[in-house]
Design a protein around this motif. Structure first.
Motif, PDB file in Angstrom:
ATOM      1  N   TRP A 102       0.825  -1.206   0.000  1.00  0.00           N
ATOM      2  CA  TRP A 102       0.000   0.000   0.000  1.00  0.00           C
ATOM      3  C   TRP A 102       0.866   1.266   0.000  1.00  0.00           C
ATOM      4  O   TRP A 102       0.571   2.225  -0.704  1.00  0.00           O
ATOM      5  CB  TRP A 102      -0.949  -0.013   1.191  1.00  0.00           C
ATOM      6  CG  TRP A 102      -1.838   1.173   1.258  1.00  0.00           C
ATOM      7  CD1 TRP A 102      -2.893   1.467   0.442  1.00  0.00           C
ATOM      8  CD2 TRP A 102      -1.742   2.250   2.187  1.00  0.00           C
ATOM      9  NE1 TRP A 102      -3.466   2.666   0.824  1.00  0.00           N
ATOM     10  CE2 TRP A 102      -2.772   3.165   1.887  1.00  0.00           C
ATOM     11  CE3 TRP A 102      -0.892   2.520   3.248  1.00  0.00           C
ATOM     12  CZ2 TRP A 102      -2.967   4.331   2.608  1.00  0.00           C
ATOM     13  CZ3 TRP A 102      -1.087   3.684   3.965  1.00  0.00           C
ATOM     14  CH2 TRP A 102      -2.117   4.571   3.630  1.00  0.00           C
ATOM     15  N   VAL A 103       1.936   1.271   0.789  1.00  0.00           N
ATOM     16  CA  VAL A 103       2.835   2.427   0.834  1.00  0.00           C
ATOM     17  C   VAL A 103       3.483   2.638  -0.535  1.00  0.00           C
ATOM     18  O   VAL A 103       3.568   3.767  -1.030  1.00  0.00           O
ATOM     19  CB  VAL A 103       3.901   2.260   1.946  1.00  0.00           C
ATOM     20  CG1 VAL A 103       5.000   3.293   1.810  1.00  0.00           C
ATOM     21  CG2 VAL A 103       3.251   2.357   3.315  1.00  0.00           C
ATOM     22  N   GLY A 104       3.934   1.563  -1.167  1.00  0.00           N
ATOM     23  CA  GLY A 104       4.527   1.674  -2.501  1.00  0.00           C
ATOM     24  C   GLY A 104       3.548   2.201  -3.524  1.00  0.00           C
ATOM     25  O   GLY A 104       3.886   3.055  -4.356  1.00  0.00           O
ATOM     26  N   ILE A 105       2.311   1.738  -3.465  1.00  0.00           N
ATOM     27  CA  ILE A 105       1.277   2.216  -4.392  1.00  0.00           C
ATOM     28  C   ILE A 105       0.952   3.676  -4.128  1.00  0.00           C
ATOM     29  O   ILE A 105       0.752   4.455  -5.068  1.00  0.00           O
ATOM     30  CB  ILE A 105       0.020   1.321  -4.295  1.00  0.00           C
ATOM     31  CG1 ILE A 105       0.316  -0.045  -4.905  1.00  0.00           C
ATOM     32  CG2 ILE A 105      -1.179   1.972  -4.979  1.00  0.00           C
ATOM     33  CD1 ILE A 105      -0.769  -1.080  -4.678  1.00  0.00           C
ATOM     34  N   ASP A 106       0.927   4.081  -2.867  1.00  0.00           N
ATOM     35  CA  ASP A 106       0.635   5.475  -2.528  1.00  0.00           C
ATOM     36  C   ASP A 106       1.730   6.411  -3.037  1.00  0.00           C
ATOM     37  O   ASP A 106       1.437   7.488  -3.566  1.00  0.00           O
ATOM     38  CB  ASP A 106       0.460   5.617  -1.013  1.00  0.00           C
ATOM     39  CG  ASP A 106      -0.106   6.958  -0.633  1.00  0.00           C
ATOM     40  OD1 ASP A 106      -1.107   7.381  -1.245  1.00  0.00           O
ATOM     41  OD2 ASP A 106       0.457   7.603   0.281  1.00  0.00           O
ATOM     42  N   ILE A 107       2.973   6.024  -2.878  1.00  0.00           N
ATOM     43  CA  ILE A 107       4.070   6.849  -3.393  1.00  0.00           C
ATOM     44  C   ILE A 107       3.991   6.938  -4.911  1.00  0.00           C
ATOM     45  O   ILE A 107       4.166   8.007  -5.496  1.00  0.00           O
ATOM     46  CB  ILE A 107       5.433   6.287  -2.924  1.00  0.00           C
ATOM     47  CG1 ILE A 107       5.576   6.442  -1.413  1.00  0.00           C
ATOM     48  CG2 ILE A 107       6.582   6.988  -3.640  1.00  0.00           C
ATOM     49  CD1 ILE A 107       6.766   5.713  -0.822  1.00  0.00           C
ATOM     50  N   ALA A 108       3.707   5.820  -5.573  1.00  0.00           N
ATOM     51  CA  ALA A 108       3.574   5.811  -7.038  1.00  0.00           C
ATOM     52  C   ALA A 108       2.401   6.686  -7.481  1.00  0.00           C
ATOM     53  O   ALA A 108       2.478   7.362  -8.512  1.00  0.00           O
ATOM     54  CB  ALA A 108       3.384   4.375  -7.530  1.00  0.00           C
ATOM     55  N   ARG A 109       1.338   6.704  -6.712  1.00  0.00           N
ATOM     56  CA  ARG A 109       0.171   7.525  -7.044  1.00  0.00           C
ATOM     57  C   ARG A 109       0.516   9.017  -7.009  1.00  0.00           C
ATOM     58  O   ARG A 109       0.028   9.787  -7.828  1.00  0.00           O
ATOM     59  CB  ARG A 109      -0.975   7.218  -6.072  1.00  0.00           C
ATOM     60  CG  ARG A 109      -2.300   7.808  -6.516  1.00  0.00           C
ATOM     61  CD  ARG A 109      -3.451   7.465  -5.586  1.00  0.00           C
ATOM     62  NE  ARG A 109      -3.510   6.054  -5.289  1.00  0.00           N
ATOM     63  CZ  ARG A 109      -3.658   5.551  -4.064  1.00  0.00           C
ATOM     64  NH1 ARG A 109      -3.776   6.340  -3.019  1.00  0.00           N
ATOM     65  NH2 ARG A 109      -3.715   4.245  -3.870  1.00  0.00           N
TER      66      ARG A 109
END
Length: 170
Positions: A15-22
């Motif tokens: 989730w943290v990785g997806i949030d940074i990518a977002r």
């Protein structure tokens, strides 16, 4: 119980990785919105001869959040405060910038633009809007490159770090 914790670690890291990518994906969209806002601002101020507060109200209705919130707050502060537009512009940008995914380069361009709005004649304001447009276009190219380069990286890094932590703790 270990497996539940491991799954939670994997889920959280992903989730943290997806949030940074977002955030990397949002930045180009928000810069495009700012470019669109500058075009509207120029048309309304220079060609439509609209007052700057009315232009901000129109921009807040036509744009999406968080950019719309910046222009809405500007129009409200102009209505209720007797401070200069430059001071209000800087204050609102400083308050609302944390809600955007943009970097300090874009903020500096807008702060520089705010120094000339409402102070100089329309021709000079038009030139400043064009200058801001040019700078933001360059930042848009950088943002698109960063999005392509880092979005996939952070998604994968989130999953892989979650798997690594999961393996370490099991």
């Amino acid at each position: 119980m270990k497996w539940i914790g491991a799954i939670l670690i994997l889920f959280t890291c992903t989730w943290v990785g997806i949030d940074i990518a977002r955030n990397y994906s949002r930045r180009p969209r928000q810069i495009k919105e700012l470019l669109h806002a500058l075009q509207i601002m120029e048309a309304e101020m220079v060609y439509g001869q609209e007052p700057i507060r009315q232009v901000f109200i129109q921009l807040s209705k036509q744009l999406g959040p968080p950019i719309a919130f910046i222009f809405y707050d500007l129009s409200e502060h102009m209505r209720t405060s007797h401070e200069s537009l430059e001071v209000l512009w800087e204050r609102v940008l400083n308050e609302k910038w944390k809600y955007t995914s943009m970097k300090s380069n874009e903020k500096e361009v807008l702060l520089h633009l705010g120094q000339s709005l409402g102070v100089h004649d329309l021709e000079h304001q038009r030139k400043q809007i064009h200058l801001a447009h040019i700078h933001l276009s360059g930042e848009l190219d950088d943002a698109n490159q960063d999005d392509k380069r880092f979005s996939k990286l952070f998604r994968a890094l989130g999953v892989l770090s979650g798997l690594l932590l999961m393996l370490i703790f099991i």
